[in-house]
Write an enzyme that holds these catalytic residues in place. Structure first.
Site, PDB file in Angstrom:
ATOM      1  N   HIS A   8       0.811  -1.246   0.144  1.00  0.00           N
ATOM      2  CA  HIS A   8       0.101   0.000  -0.024  1.00  0.00           C
ATOM      3  C   HIS A   8       0.828   1.060   0.025  1.00  0.00           C
ATOM      4  CE1 HIS A   8      -4.143  -1.436   0.462  1.00  0.00           C
ATOM      5  NE2 HIS A   8      -3.572  -2.489   0.860  1.00  0.00           N
TER       6      HIS A   8
ATOM      7  N   LYS B 128      -8.801  14.158   3.976  1.00  0.00           N
ATOM      8  CA  LYS B 128      -8.035  12.927   3.985  1.00  0.00           C
ATOM      9  C   LYS B 128      -6.815  13.019   5.304  1.00  0.00           C
ATOM     10  CE  LYS B 128      -6.464  14.282  -0.233  1.00  0.00           C
ATOM     11  NZ  LYS B 128      -6.556  12.787  -1.087  1.00  0.00           N
ATOM     12  N   ARG B 129      -6.120  11.790   5.785  1.00  0.00           N
ATOM     13  CA  ARG B 129      -5.435  12.036   6.706  1.00  0.00           C
ATOM     14  C   ARG B 129      -4.357  13.370   6.584  1.00  0.00           C
ATOM     15  NH1 ARG B 129      -5.385   8.058  10.750  1.00  0.00           N
ATOM     16  NH2 ARG B 129      -3.689   9.484  11.341  1.00  0.00           N
TER      17      ARG B 129
ATOM     18  N   LYS C 284       0.836  14.604   1.279  1.00  0.00           N
ATOM     19  CA  LYS C 284      -0.474  14.916   0.581  1.00  0.00           C
ATOM     20  C   LYS C 284      -0.564  16.406   0.334  1.00  0.00           C
ATOM     21  CE  LYS C 284      -2.962  10.742   2.848  1.00  0.00           C
ATOM     22  NZ  LYS C 284      -3.827  10.206   1.785  1.00  0.00           N
TER      23      LYS C 284
ATOM     24  N   THR D  35      -8.356   7.027  -2.764  1.00  0.00           N
ATOM     25  CA  THR D  35      -9.726   6.476  -3.100  1.00  0.00           C
ATOM     26  C   THR D  35     -10.638   7.550  -2.790  1.00  0.00           C
ATOM     27  OG1 THR D  35      -9.680   5.610  -0.555  1.00  0.00           O
ATOM     28  CG2 THR D  35      -9.299   4.075  -2.763  1.00  0.00           C
TER      29      THR D  35
ATOM     30  N   LYS E 213     -14.398   8.595  -4.819  1.00  0.00           N
ATOM     31  CA  LYS E 213     -15.817   9.116  -4.278  1.00  0.00           C
ATOM     32  C   LYS E 213     -16.094  10.546  -4.816  1.00  0.00           C
ATOM     33  CE  LYS E 213     -13.868   6.827   0.062  1.00  0.00           C
ATOM     34  NZ  LYS E 213     -13.043   7.245   1.020  1.00  0.00           N
TER      35      LYS E 213
END
Ligand SMILES: *Cc1c(COP(=O)(O)O)cnc(C)c1O
Length: 838
Positions: free
Chosen positions: A377, A568-569, A574, A676, A680
């Site tokens: 992952h 998101k986290r 990110k 992901t 969505k």
């Protein structure tokens, strides 16, 4: 000790199990609801809490799941089919009520039943706590996969841990994250069924000794262990309107009844009771780190506890159906490892086959290595799990012996393939040598698996070229890609009822389990009436989002503004920071009298930071401080508003995804394995602004370049830039970024908190900044400008929005799971008997 009389005449058993099928109409549901509410829960009209109506409805539905659940189990047994076990330390399930209604096909009936009793469904639904047994993407993927497996009627069982405390609740105080324990089981969990009859015993500690068995062979024994009991709790996983109910089995730790007699007799009663406490700590809490290692002993205990209990459970089932004949075991069973977290399953399956079922090494290895499959992952080095050999020695001495043996045999294979290449042997060894030798869990997973996959095309390529290069050279046939997906039941049909209705009307309702059918709405982009309805639905969803922001953040989001969302986290890779820098840039433009920043915007950021990740927590503080300055300025709020939504979780995403215009997917290229959240948003008609990272690349391929706002360096360019990266030079030559940095550096967003953001500022200016924030700023700013201009052209934006939904079919987890099944698991779908037809 069965309570059943052992009669040759089976009448009593027949009677016990012969039940009339439960009604699926509003009246039947209403009657059961009344019974549970008044008689089982004992509530009356004085009770104002929404919790008891929720519980009464949940139990009414559970009965209907239960009758199908048994039929699914029987169908699997009858078919003697191959099965897959999805092993994961995380399952981020969210709420179950609406999902159960949708998948049972009785949403309207249940709403009607409640309406007839004067109850509001929305109130009741929100009384359910999220099952937050995961950190983020990896755990939510496991939940989406279970939904797809049941929908495709595949015999797949999830195995995980029943943490007493899931992901912490996030509070924001003075702009900073505070963590509160999530005691989600406090009021009970109506969706679980305790199964104490399948309890397993899990050994820890002790030591190993050699002894001779009855045939004179030398065998190893693991003795003097401190055992812990694993009690399973089953959760039903309904397929979409197909009568299939699969199982998620979660293990809970408890002490053995027999207290430590030594301690007890020595008069140390409290100490022996304390030992009971130790045992129960194993499943007490989920480790709240996303994409970084948890190097704690308790975490290794959790991993082994899951592996040992689940494998024992599978072997018990095997023996129930096949006795001691394991010859077909590998043909009928597959374990899918969700990252390396359950990788200790490789040596543990070997141990059980050899020590508990008397197999020789070669026979056991032939089974284990044909049964395990591993999903990677992440490429982030800090997330690669390694456990100190000394910890294994202490906690799992027998398992360590087996790891050493696997390694010795493996290294001799390497030596014969590359004679004399000692460097390669050292690189590939399962044991990293050094002062404190470590077991490399990813390598253990690869050696023991017949399949190794990444989670998006780019990620799978980077694995082969980088991290697992040696392994790809040795076993190219093991490597494959399975691009992630999300379930269209929860992430479209359930969370976006307005859009569901429009889709049903336009293309029929088969898209719910065949999402490629969404392509059929693409021609509707040319129909102005269709676009107007699309616009109306999006606006209604934006209103729902704005109500949530209004009530939790006390900030008003006008629905005409562009809703620009990044949830998101919180992680440096990110790049929430890049987003915040852009907000500061827009603020600066407005303050300098720019009366038109392209489109008025509401920027929403949300996500949890790992409690020990200081920089991530500081990024939350910065987001909140910038939001405060922005929202307090009347000149600015005409064009720009910003909020940080606290406690981001599955049930919050269900409101955000349908109400978002612009989806922020802006990670440094090469760092996000798939993502992901991006999928969505796309399904719900948001347009993405993103880098060429993870599944963004595949999203852009499907939706077309003109319907995606691309910016930033490619993964390859990122690696080439590192050597000569000069952020200070970039800042000096970019007016917009220079002014943003000047505002940050003069303390404009921390007037009464001097210096608190210094580490963030230094990070941006550091030539070794791994995330290359300054490098991508200018191209991000330009892409944002294009997005704003596109938003102001209503027909154009609506076309883009519709086409994003239309081309999102590939990102259904049904497609992902069909590929796992075709290429890895090779299971046959099994249809159970309908409850009415017995
Ligand atoms: C989908 C989802 C994630 C994953 O989001 P990414 O943007 O892919 O990191 C994390 N948390 C929750 C609650 C989600 O629903």
């Amino acid at each position: 000790m069965s309570p059943f009389k052992d009669l040759t005449d089976s009448t009593p058993n027949e009677r016990l199990f012969k039940l009339d099928p439960l009604g699926m109409d509003a009246d039947s549901i209403g009657r059961d609801f009344q019974h549970y509410y008044a008689h089982t829960l004992g509530r009356d009209r004085d009770c104002r809490s929404a919790y008891y109506p929720y519980k009464a409805l949940a139990v009414s539905l559970r009965d209907r799941l239960m009758e199908r659940w048994k039929l699914t189990r029987h169908a699997h047994d009858q078919a003697n089919c191959k099965r897959t076990y999805y092993l994961s330390l995380e399952f981020l399930m969210g709420r179950s009520l609406s999902n159960a209604l949708l998948n049972l096909g009785i949403t309207d009936e249940a709403r009607q039943a409640l309406y007839d009793m004067g109850l509001m469904y929305e109130e009741i639904e929100s009384a359910e706590m999220d099952a937050g047994l995961g950190n983020g993407g990896l755990g939510r993927l496991a939940a989406c996969f279970l939904d797809s497996c049941a929908t495709l009627q595949l015999p797949v069982k999830g195995y995980g841990l029943r943490y007493d405390f899931g992901m912490f609740r996030q509070l924001i105080e003075n702009g900073r994250q505070l963590e509160e324990p999530d005691h989600w089981l406090r009021d009970g969990n109506p969706w679980e069924l305790e199964r104490p009859e399948y309890t397993q015993r899990i050994p820890f500690g002790g030591h190993t000794e050699t002894h001779q068995d009855d045939q004179g062979r030398m065998v190893q024994r693991w003795v003097n262990t401190h055992d812990v009991l694993a009690v399973p709790y089953d959760i039903p996983i309904p397929g979409y309107q197909n009568d299939t109910i699969n199982t998620l089995r979660l293990w809970s730790a408890t002490a053995t009844d027999v207290f430590d007699l030594g301690e007890f007799n020595a008069g140390s009663y409290p100490e022996s009771v304390a030992a009971k406490n130790d045992a129960e700590h194993i499943t007490m809490v989920l480790y709240p780190n996303d994409a970084s290692e948890n190097g704690k002993e308790l975490r290794l205990r959790q991993q082994y506890f899951l592996a040992c209990a689940s494998i024992k459970d599978v072997i018990r089932e095997w023996q129930r159906l096949h006795g001691e004949d394991f010859s077909a075991f590998a043909d009928k069973n597959c374990f899918q490892l969700n990252d390396t977290h359950p990788a200790v399953s490789v040596p543990e399956l070997m141990r059980q086959l050899m020590d508990l079922h008397h197999m020789q090494w070669d026979e056991a290895w032939a089974i284990a290595s044909r049964t395990m499959a591993y999903t990677n992952h992440t490429l982030l080095p800090e997330a690669l799990e390694r456990w100190p050999v000394r910890l294994f020695q202490q906690l799992l001495p027998r398992v360590l012996e087996i790891i050493y043996e696997i390694n010795a045999r493996f290294l001799s294979e390497v030596a014969s393939r590359w004679p004399g290449d000692m460097d390669r042997q050292r690189r590939m060894s399962l044991i990293e040598e050094g002062d404190d030798p470590q077991v490399r869990m990813a390598f253990l997973a690869i050696v023991g698996s017949f399949s190794v996959n990444g989670v998006a095309a780019l990620h799978s390529e980077l694995l082969k070229q980088g991290l697992f290069r040696d392994w790809f050279e040795l076993w190219p046939e093991k490597f494959n890609n399975k691009t992630n997906g999300v379930t269209p039941r929860r992430w479209l049909a359930m969370c976006n009822p307005g859009l569901r209705e429009l889709l049903d009307e336009t293309i029929g309702n088969h898209w719910v389990n065949d999402l490629s059918q969404l392509e059929k709405i693409a021609p509707e982009t040319e129909d102005a009436d269709f676009r107007a309805r699309w616009d109306q639905i999006k606006t209604d969803n934006k209103r729902r989002l704005a109500e949530m922001v209004g009530s939790t953040c006390r900030i008003e989001f006008p629905v005409e503004f562009m809703f620009d969302v990044q949830v998101k986290r919180i992680h440096e890779y990110k790049r929430q920071l890049l987003n915040i820098l852009h907000v500061i840039h827009l603020y600066n433009r407005i303050k300098h009298g720019d009366g038109h920043i392209g489109a008025p915007r509401c920027v929403l950021i949300g996500g949890k930071a790992a409690p020990g990740y200081e920089i991530a927590k500081l990024i939350i503080k910065l987001a909140n401080n910038v939001a405060k300055v922005v929202n307090a300025d009347r000149q600015v709020t005409e064009q720009l508003r910003m909020a940080f939504i606290p406690d981001y979780r599955v049930s919050v995403m269900e409101i955000l995804a349908p109400g978002t215009d612009l989806s922020e997917q802006i990670s440094t290229a090469g760092k996000e394995a798939s993502g992901t959240g991006n999928m969505k948003f796309m399904m719900n008609g948001a347009v993405t602004i993103g880098t060429l990272d993870g599944a963004n690349i595949e999203i852009r391929e499907r939706v077309g370049d003109e319907n995606f706002f691309l910016f930033g360096l490619t993964a390859e360019e990122v690696e080439h830039t590192r050597a000569h990266y000069d952020p200070n030079g970039i800042i000096a030559h970019d007016d917009a970024l220079r002014e943003v940095m000047a505002l940050l550096e003069c303390g404009h967003f921390n007037q009464f908190e001097p210096g608190i953001f210094d580490s963030i500022i230094h990070g941006i200016r550091n030539p070794h900044d791994p995330w290359l924030t300054a490098a991508d700023f200018d191209s991000y700013r330009q892409a944002q400008q294009q997005a704003a201009e596109a938003y102001m052209d209503r027909p154009r934006w609506l076309r883009m929005s519709i086409l994003n939904s239309a081309h999102s079919g590939h990102f259904s987890s049904d497609r992902t799971i069909a590929q796992y099944n075709d290429e890895i698991w090779k299971l046959t779908p099994i249809a159970p008997t309908h409850p009415g037809k017995r």
